[in-house]
Design a protein around this motif. Sequence first.
Motif, PDB file in Angstrom:
ATOM      1  N   UNK A  38       1.545  -0.613  -0.197  1.00 23.75           N
ATOM      2  CA  UNK A  38       0.068   0.171   0.349  1.00 23.75           C
ATOM      3  C   UNK A  38       1.010   1.104   0.408  1.00 23.75           C
ATOM      4  N   UNK A  39       0.743   2.453  -0.489  1.00 27.81           N
ATOM      5  CA  UNK A  39       0.875   3.504  -0.525  1.00 27.81           C
ATOM      6  C   UNK A  39       0.265   4.440  -0.016  1.00 27.81           C
ATOM      7  N   UNK A  40       1.140   6.027   0.087  1.00 28.22           N
ATOM      8  CA  UNK A  40      -0.315   6.804   0.170  1.00 28.22           C
ATOM      9  C   UNK A  40      -1.484   7.304  -0.948  1.00 28.22           C
ATOM     10  N   UNK A  41      -0.895   7.178  -1.872  1.00 28.92           N
ATOM     11  CA  UNK A  41      -1.745   7.352  -2.465  1.00 28.92           C
ATOM     12  C   UNK A  41      -2.159   6.071  -3.584  1.00 28.92           C
ATOM     13  N   UNK A  42      -2.389   5.154  -3.203  1.00 33.42           N
ATOM     14  CA  UNK A  42      -2.554   3.578  -3.637  1.00 33.42           C
ATOM     15  C   UNK A  42      -3.438   1.747  -3.007  1.00 33.42           C
ATOM     16  N   UNK A  43      -4.131   1.779  -2.894  1.00 27.00           N
ATOM     17  CA  UNK A  43      -3.986   0.486  -2.093  1.00 27.00           C
ATOM     18  C   UNK A  43      -2.745  -0.450  -2.455  1.00 27.00           C
ATOM     19  N   UNK A  44      -2.797  -1.501  -1.703  1.00 23.73           N
ATOM     20  CA  UNK A  44      -1.741  -2.565  -2.345  1.00 23.73           C
ATOM     21  C   UNK A  44      -2.944  -3.804  -3.380  1.00 23.73           C
ATOM     22  N   UNK A  45      -2.014  -4.018  -4.440  1.00 27.46           N
ATOM     23  CA  UNK A  45      -3.330  -4.847  -5.038  1.00 27.46           C
ATOM     24  C   UNK A  45      -3.371  -6.384  -5.019  1.00 27.46           C
ATOM     25  N   UNK A  46      -3.865  -6.525  -4.876  1.00 24.37           N
ATOM     26  CA  UNK A  46      -4.271  -8.061  -4.793  1.00 24.37           C
ATOM     27  C   UNK A  46      -3.536  -9.378  -5.449  1.00 24.37           C
ATOM     28  N   UNK A  47      -2.741  -9.995  -4.704  1.00 28.96           N
ATOM     29  CA  UNK A  47      -1.027 -10.767  -5.020  1.00 28.96           C
ATOM     30  C   UNK A  47      -2.004 -11.424  -6.725  1.00 28.96           C
ATOM     31  N   UNK A  48      -3.211 -11.792  -6.959  1.00 29.86           N
ATOM     32  CA  UNK A  48      -3.252 -12.628  -7.943  1.00 29.86           C
ATOM     33  C   UNK A  48      -3.641 -11.753  -9.226  1.00 29.86           C
ATOM     34  N   UNK A  49      -3.636 -10.136  -9.249  1.00 29.26           N
ATOM     35  CA  UNK A  49      -3.986  -8.687 -10.147  1.00 29.26           C
ATOM     36  C   UNK A  49      -1.861  -9.306 -10.339  1.00 29.26           C
ATOM     37  N   UNK A  50      -1.175  -8.384  -9.165  1.00 33.83           N
ATOM     38  CA  UNK A  50      -0.321  -8.044  -9.477  1.00 33.83           C
ATOM     39  C   UNK A  50       1.167  -9.341 -10.213  1.00 33.83           C
ATOM     40  N   UNK A  51       1.101 -10.587 -10.449  1.00 40.21           N
ATOM     41  CA  UNK A  51       1.637 -11.733 -11.156  1.00 40.21           C
ATOM     42  C   UNK A  51       1.364 -11.628 -12.569  1.00 40.21           C
ATOM     43  N   UNK A  52      -0.440 -11.235 -12.639  1.00 41.00           N
ATOM     44  CA  UNK A  52      -0.814 -11.508 -14.019  1.00 41.00           C
ATOM     45  C   UNK A  52       0.048 -10.221 -14.493  1.00 41.00           C
ATOM     46  N   UNK A  53       0.167  -9.252 -13.733  1.00 45.49           N
ATOM     47  CA  UNK A  53       0.447  -7.592 -14.503  1.00 45.49           C
ATOM     48  C   UNK A  53       2.292  -8.253 -14.567  1.00 45.49           C
ATOM     49  N   UNK A  54       2.883  -8.939 -13.946  1.00 45.17           N
ATOM     50  CA  UNK A  54       4.265  -9.685 -14.129  1.00 45.17           C
ATOM     51  C   UNK A  54       4.203 -10.038 -15.712  1.00 45.17           C
ATOM     52  N   UNK A  55       3.484 -10.931 -15.865  1.00 41.12           N
ATOM     53  CA  UNK A  55       3.671 -12.004 -16.847  1.00 41.12           C
ATOM     54  C   UNK A  55       3.295 -11.612 -17.862  1.00 41.12           C
ATOM     55  N   UNK A  56       2.353 -10.560 -17.766  1.00 41.02           N
ATOM     56  CA  UNK A  56       1.707 -10.307 -19.182  1.00 41.02           C
ATOM     57  C   UNK A  56       2.792  -8.813 -19.870  1.00 41.02           C
ATOM     58  N   UNK A  57       3.979  -8.513 -18.660  1.00 39.05           N
ATOM     59  CA  UNK A  57       4.683  -8.029 -18.907  1.00 39.05           C
ATOM     60  C   UNK A  57       6.236  -8.076 -19.292  1.00 39.05           C
ATOM     61  N   UNK A  58       5.766  -9.281 -19.399  1.00 39.92           N
ATOM     62  CA  UNK A  58       6.953 -10.156 -19.806  1.00 39.92           C
ATOM     63  C   UNK A  58       7.347  -9.988 -21.328  1.00 39.92           C
ATOM     64  N   UNK A  59       8.007  -9.566 -21.830  1.00 41.54           N
ATOM     65  CA  UNK A  59       9.044  -9.457 -22.854  1.00 41.54           C
ATOM     66  C   UNK A  59       8.482  -7.640 -23.378  1.00 41.54           C
ATOM     67  N   UNK A  60       7.876  -6.969 -22.440  1.00 36.38           N
ATOM     68  CA  UNK A  60       7.414  -5.709 -22.075  1.00 36.38           C
ATOM     69  C   UNK A  60       8.444  -5.088 -21.686  1.00 36.38           C
ATOM     70  N   UNK A  61       7.415  -4.571 -20.334  1.00 38.49           N
ATOM     71  CA  UNK A  61       8.719  -4.295 -20.087  1.00 38.49           C
ATOM     72  C   UNK A  61       9.556  -4.564 -18.763  1.00 38.49           C
ATOM     73  N   UNK A  62       9.269  -6.507 -18.812  1.00 41.56           N
ATOM     74  CA  UNK A  62      10.191  -7.438 -18.170  1.00 41.56           C
ATOM     75  C   UNK A  62      11.471  -8.221 -19.115  1.00 41.56           C
TER      76      UNK A  62
END
Length: 142
Positions: free
Chosen positions: A87-111
């Motif tokens: 969590x940050x002062x400007x946002x709530x923590x994401x659900x773990x499954x959402x974070x892991x999906x984001x990382x998977x989806x960013x493979x080859x683009x961001x990562x």
Amino acid sequence: DEFNVMKMHTVLGYRLFTSADSEIDAIAAEVALTHHEKWDGTGYPGTKPDVEKGEIVKPGDGKYGVEIPITGRIVAVADVYDALMSPRCYKAAWEESRVLEHIKASSGKHFDPEVVESFFSIYDVIRAIRQKYAEEGEPEPA
């Protein structure tokens, strides 16, 4: 304009370690400078020459693929994981499954795809470390 100022944390962090009194200082400088570069070249701050002049300059075009040091590619994944899970002062923590999906989806683009693969191959260890050092009030990964 504010985003360009914010992006300078990479350059300013790099400068903190430019004396490179040790191998750790040299690695810290490299990580500070490159952890927001993206595998597809859309990251920042880009090329290093203006950084070395000691001037605050507008970041250039991002590095691409293996031009990004492996230390920066690893920390890019760790940084995004931590930022989204926490969590940050400007946002709530994401659900773990959402974070892991984001990382998977960013493979080859961001990562770097190999770093993402390595991240997931040891995710049980990453999760255990996160649980062990979770701050009070922070949700633990499920």
